[in-house]
Motif scaffolding. Sequence first.
Motif, mmCIF file in Angstrom:
data_model
loop_
_atom_site.group_PDB
_atom_site.id
_atom_site.type_symbol
_atom_site.label_atom_id
_atom_site.label_comp_id
_atom_site.label_asym_id
_atom_site.label_seq_id
_atom_site.Cartn_x
_atom_site.Cartn_y
_atom_site.Cartn_z
ATOM 1 N N ASP A 48 0.276 -1.338 0.402
ATOM 2 C CA ASP A 48 -0.219 0.398 -0.298
ATOM 3 C C ASP A 48 1.311 1.399 -0.349
ATOM 4 O O ASP A 48 0.649 2.005 0.517
ATOM 5 C CB ASP A 48 -0.524 0.045 1.791
ATOM 6 N N ASP A 51 1.155 6.121 -2.788
ATOM 7 C CA ASP A 51 0.725 7.081 -2.618
ATOM 8 C C ASP A 51 0.750 8.212 -3.140
ATOM 9 O O ASP A 51 1.496 8.882 -2.278
ATOM 10 C CB ASP A 51 -0.032 6.553 -1.166
ATOM 11 N N GLN A 53 0.136 11.547 -2.888
ATOM 12 C CA GLN A 53 -0.379 12.239 -2.004
ATOM 13 C C GLN A 53 0.205 12.783 -0.790
ATOM 14 O O GLN A 53 0.256 13.506 -0.338
ATOM 15 C CB GLN A 53 -1.935 11.757 -2.153
ATOM 16 N N ASP A 82 -1.801 -2.961 -3.874
ATOM 17 C CA ASP A 82 -2.365 -1.142 -3.728
ATOM 18 C C ASP A 82 -0.706 -0.214 -4.494
ATOM 19 O O ASP A 82 -0.165 0.146 -3.697
ATOM 20 C CB ASP A 82 -2.613 -1.165 -2.307
ATOM 21 N N TYR A 85 -1.473 4.768 -6.140
ATOM 22 C CA TYR A 85 -3.425 5.225 -5.297
ATOM 23 C C TYR A 85 -3.710 6.696 -6.336
ATOM 24 O O TYR A 85 -2.259 7.053 -7.165
ATOM 25 C CB TYR A 85 -3.059 5.671 -4.060
ATOM 26 N N GLU A 86 -4.611 6.613 -6.374
ATOM 27 C CA GLU A 86 -5.902 6.413 -6.093
ATOM 28 C C GLU A 86 -6.268 4.811 -7.163
ATOM 29 O O GLU A 86 -7.162 4.014 -6.636
ATOM 30 C CB GLU A 86 -6.837 6.920 -5.483
ATOM 31 N N SER A 87 -6.374 4.952 -7.946
ATOM 32 C CA SER A 87 -6.871 4.151 -9.073
ATOM 33 C C SER A 87 -5.292 3.448 -9.569
ATOM 34 O O SER A 87 -5.899 3.698 -11.279
ATOM 35 C CB SER A 87 -7.381 5.340 -10.191
ATOM 36 N N LYS A 96 3.453 7.502 -13.049
ATOM 37 C CA LYS A 96 3.503 7.234 -11.828
ATOM 38 C C LYS A 96 4.345 6.576 -11.673
ATOM 39 O O LYS A 96 4.854 5.798 -10.322
ATOM 40 C CB LYS A 96 1.684 7.142 -11.541
ATOM 41 N N HIS A 121 -7.163 -1.088 -5.040
ATOM 42 C CA HIS A 121 -6.374 -0.058 -6.116
ATOM 43 C C HIS A 121 -6.533 -0.611 -6.890
ATOM 44 O O HIS A 121 -6.904 0.716 -8.446
ATOM 45 C CB HIS A 121 -6.022 1.294 -5.237
ATOM 46 N N ARG A 263 0.023 4.496 3.795
ATOM 47 C CA ARG A 263 -1.041 5.383 4.416
ATOM 48 C C ARG A 263 -1.334 4.323 5.812
ATOM 49 O O ARG A 263 -0.307 3.037 5.945
ATOM 50 C CB ARG A 263 -2.223 5.344 4.097
#
Length: 311
Positions: A48, A51, A53, A82, A85-87, A96, A121, A263
């Motif tokens: 995960d 991300d 963000q 994951d 993120y987000e998709s 990305k 995700h 996260r």
Amino acid sequence: MKEMSMIYTRRSLIQGGLASLALGSLAHAAGKQEGQPARDLSFLVVGDWGDGQSRATASAVAKAMGEIGAQKATSFVISTGDNFYESGVDSTTDTKWQTNFEEIYSAPSLQVPWYAVLGNHDYGGSAKAQIDYSKKSRRWRMPGHYFAESKAFGGSKADFFFLDTQRMKGDTLMEIVLHPDAELQLDWLDRKLSASVAPWKIVVGHHPVFSGGRHGDSTFLGQRLKPILDRHGVSMYLCGHDHHLEALRSERVAYFVSGSGSRSRPPRPHPKSLFASPVPGFLLIELSSTGGTASFFDTDAALVYSQPLAL
């Protein structure tokens, strides 16, 4: 060791684990001397993480991974899903790949194979793009939705089995209808584990079988995957999805949640849990022909928990 809230452990396990960690490090150093074959296998596990963000957190985790990876001469990294993120990502040229992966995990010790599974995700974008990126990248390894890898070391061997649990989660009738290859994956895993003679058998998926996190236990994985793990003497199941660090045990299988790569959330107490923490971080696994160690580290590369692994 730092004091922090929301951490609970079984004291005897962590004390034993710290002793094993010290012995394992000495053995690792001895095995890495010039002209000597590696006596152990060490690798990192993070989940995960993709991300954009939470780039500061992801970067801090990546920096710590680079430090521990260098200290332990880790051979590869496992991503528990994951990844973006987000998709997910739209293609193999999606920006990305650079901003959330290549530029973040840039430490020399992390320029090793990354064996990755897909998370929920990741299905917001193109799952195929993540599989296809394996053909472009010298370190990204995802040859299919599920696959196996073997690693030999020091007279021993570890067999790894990577699953796409998003396509076999099946906690609701709708999920079972949408992902009919759940049974194909379970049959494949059952056959592969039955044929494996490796002392270490390790299964990787995105979703937890057991977890004290927000998502909690998976009914389907508990009913369908767990009996397979138990029947074939699997050593451990590695996953993410819940955004914390946790070690659990059921029967003879060790379950590790490493889902706080970018996260984090506070976990709840779980009856099978040995340790849980909301801190961002990752997992280090060290294996030998006689035993092993599982250790969680935070963004300062500080050890927050360790436990021995038995064959």
